[in-house]
Enzyme design. Structure first.
Site, PDB file in Angstrom:
ATOM      1  NE  ARG A  61      -4.198  -2.383  -0.078  1.00 23.29           N
ATOM      2  CZ  ARG A  61      -4.221  -2.734  -0.636  1.00 23.29           C
ATOM      3  NH1 ARG A  61      -3.830  -2.437  -1.722  1.00 23.29           N
ATOM      4  NH2 ARG A  61      -5.345  -4.178  -0.468  1.00 23.29           N
ATOM      5  CG  ASP A 151      -2.355  -8.154  -8.063  1.00 26.48           C
ATOM      6  OD1 ASP A 151      -3.723  -9.489  -8.721  1.00 26.48           O
ATOM      7  OD2 ASP A 151      -2.862  -7.766  -7.259  1.00 26.48           O
ATOM      8  CG  HIS A 178      -6.001  -9.559 -11.106  1.00 26.99           C
ATOM      9  ND1 HIS A 178      -6.469  -9.135  -9.623  1.00 26.99           N
ATOM     10  CD2 HIS A 178      -7.247 -10.170 -11.885  1.00 26.99           C
ATOM     11  CE1 HIS A 178      -8.131  -9.177 -10.244  1.00 26.99           C
ATOM     12  NE2 HIS A 178      -8.935  -9.308 -10.471  1.00 26.99           N
ATOM     13  CG  HIS A 231      -5.699 -13.847  -7.673  1.00 27.60           C
ATOM     14  ND1 HIS A 231      -5.597 -13.849  -8.448  1.00 27.60           N
ATOM     15  CD2 HIS A 231      -5.474 -12.813  -6.880  1.00 27.60           C
ATOM     16  CE1 HIS A 231      -5.915 -12.932  -9.184  1.00 27.60           C
ATOM     17  NE2 HIS A 231      -5.740 -11.764  -8.095  1.00 27.60           N
ATOM     18  CG  ASN A 277     -11.955  -8.952  -8.059  1.00 22.37           C
ATOM     19  OD1 ASN A 277     -11.551 -10.364  -8.507  1.00 22.37           O
ATOM     20  ND2 ASN A 277     -10.698  -8.650  -8.474  1.00 22.37           N
ATOM     21  CG  ASP A 304      -4.402 -11.342  -3.497  1.00 23.47           C
ATOM     22  OD1 ASP A 304      -4.047  -9.974  -2.996  1.00 23.47           O
ATOM     23  OD2 ASP A 304      -5.443 -11.525  -3.737  1.00 23.47           O
ATOM     24  CG  HIS A 308      -8.902  -3.496   1.890  1.00 20.29           C
ATOM     25  ND1 HIS A 308      -8.751  -2.154   0.506  1.00 20.29           N
ATOM     26  CD2 HIS A 308      -8.921  -4.148   1.017  1.00 20.29           C
ATOM     27  CE1 HIS A 308      -8.766  -2.889  -0.450  1.00 20.29           C
ATOM     28  NE2 HIS A 308      -8.291  -3.869  -0.160  1.00 20.29           N
TER      29      HIS A 308
HETATM   30 ZN   LIG Z   1      -5.306 -10.049  -8.120  1.00 22.49          ZN
END
Ligand SMILES: [Zn+2]
Length: 440
Positions: A61, A151, A178, A231, A277, A304, A308
């Site tokens: 982030r 991604d 992705h 993923h 996701n 992943d 948040h």
């Molecule tokens: Zn992704």
């Protein structure tokens, strides 16, 4: 002089107990009763020793969303989870699509000192999917980028995907996709199936992932380049990757802890904690992922890790952000699902969480090498795990700046006791050990 450590009676890859002497950043000796003069002794009886874990899929982030995570807090969470290297995804603000941004992230990781940070470079400028980013400039920067990914977004234009696959060959890079056909998933909120119909949320069909994987393995074969599928979430995707590997296509694949363990039934809570996701799929899909991981079709477990803030998760489902924390729980989820059930050995865990991701990211060589065997002369990147420990995940006690773990209140087995980064402990007795002069 570097510290000298004796790890007494640890079980490398779950094998016979032995002592490990760590000196000058390397594994200096292995065997019974290694010399202990000037060494700090760690009682490792009952502990499994693994090579330091390597994550190919972390969202740190920073820059841009330091309210959700920073490089320092995310890599501290990584060290506590047993990681000695993470790959930081490019969907920051600004996007990691230039040499300047990837070098900034690389330097922040170096200064924090919890684990190696390898920035992932964006495939397209601004993740917009139209113009190829400066892949060579990132590859030849101080960050030595080898993994490229948009991604968060799919590289959906087949011409752009082909060009990216062709381009990365010159520096032995890999395109990490992705896989999400955007038109088939417009407005999607969760897996398309019985549960989505019952709870009334827009569906994200399995075919939207599988169609992109099918296309991309064929493109990788056509171009003769390396493809990594992030993923993987559906049984059909596992079948496609198994088929591609049987044809000799240079494809590798990842499963996340949450897709291995959790299912779309959790959407019945309407709690966006479970919104991710690609979405959590059915129990049959999760079982196909576990089978694929055990038989080698799936090469790696990638977290992943997607922090948040509360504001982005404490809301109604449709407004919630996609993503879950993962770094501090990944190893325990894998032990609980795969080792405790007898489906994988600790050597298999080392393969999918250290050796294979390091190899795919091309960080298994040189002075910063990761994912190396536990052998004399190798860099002392190690994690010691107590496989008998059982613990209940408490979101408030995680080191991440964010709290969006889907495992709160769930009991898992296996705890990280110690992590060593090139011979220096980053974690001892399950607690962080800050390097002198490190930034926080
Ligand atoms: Zn992704």
């Amino acid at each position: 002089m570097e510290d000298t450590w004796v790890l007494r009676g640890v079980a490398p890859l779950g094998g016979d107990p032995t002592d490990v002497l760590v000196a000058d950043g390397r594994i200096a000796a292995l065997g019974a009763d290694v010399a202990t003069r000037d060494a700090t002794v760690v009682d490792g009886h009952g502990l499994v020793a693994l090579p330091g874990l390597v994550d190919l899929h972390t969202h740190l982030r920073e820059p841009g969303r330091e309210d959700a995570e920073t490089v320092a807090t995310g890599t501290l969470a990584a060290a506590l989870g047993g990681y000695t290297a993470v790959h930081a995804m490019a969907n920051t603000s600004p996007t990691a699509d230039t040499a300047g941004v990837v070098e900034q992230v690389w330097r922040l990781g170096h200064d924090a000192g919890w684990c190696d940070v390898h920035p992932v470079g964006a495939v397209s400028v601004g993740l917009a999917g139209t113009q190829l980013a400066e892949l060579a400039a990132m590859a030849h920067s101080a960050a030595r980028v080898r993994v490229f990914s948009d991604d968060g977004q799919c590289v959906h234009d087949p011409v752009l995907m082909r060009r990216a696959l062709e381009y990365v060959k010159s520096f032995d890079g890999v395109v990490a996709q992705h896989a999400q056909e955007p038109r088939l998933t417009a407005g999607a909120q969760m897996h398309e199936g019985i549960v989505s119909a019952q709870v009334g949320l827009a569906g994200w069909p399995a075919v939207a992932e599988e169609a992109i994987i099918a296309r991309d393995v064929l493109l990788a074969e056509h171009v003769g380049s390396r493809l990594h599928v992030l993923h993987v979430s559906t049984a059909g995707s596992v079948d496609l990757i198994r088929w591609a590997k049987s044809r000799g296509i240079a494809v590798t694949a990842e499963a996340t802890p949450h897709h291995l363990m959790l299912t779309d039934e959790l959407a019945r809570t309407y709690d966006p904690l479970y919104k991710v996701n690609p979405p959590l799929r059915t129990a049959e899909d999760a079982e196909a992922l576990r089978e694929g991981l055990a038989d080698g079709t799936i090469d790696t477990v990638g977290t992943d890790h997607a922090p948040h803030t509360r504001e982005d998760k404490d809301c109604e489902w449709a407004a919630g952000a996609f993503g879950m924390l993962g770094l501090e729980t990944a190893l325990a989820v894998v032990q609980t699902l795969m080792v405790d059930t007898g489906r994988m050995t600790w050597a298999d865990v080392a393969r999918v969480m250290s050796f294979a991701p390091a190899r795919i990211g091309r960080i298994d060589d040189g002075p910063m090498a990761q994912g190396r065997p536990l052998a004399v002369g190798e860099p002392a990147n190690l994690v010691l795990v107590d496989p008998a420990a059982r613990w209940t995940v408490e979101p408030e006690r995680l080191a991440s700046l964010s709290r969006n773990t889907p495992y709160g209140g769930i009991e898992l087995s296996g705890r990280v006791v110690a992590t060593f980064l090139r011979g220096r402990p980053t974690v001892l007795d399950g607690r962080p050990v800050a390097r002198e002069g490190a930034t926080r």
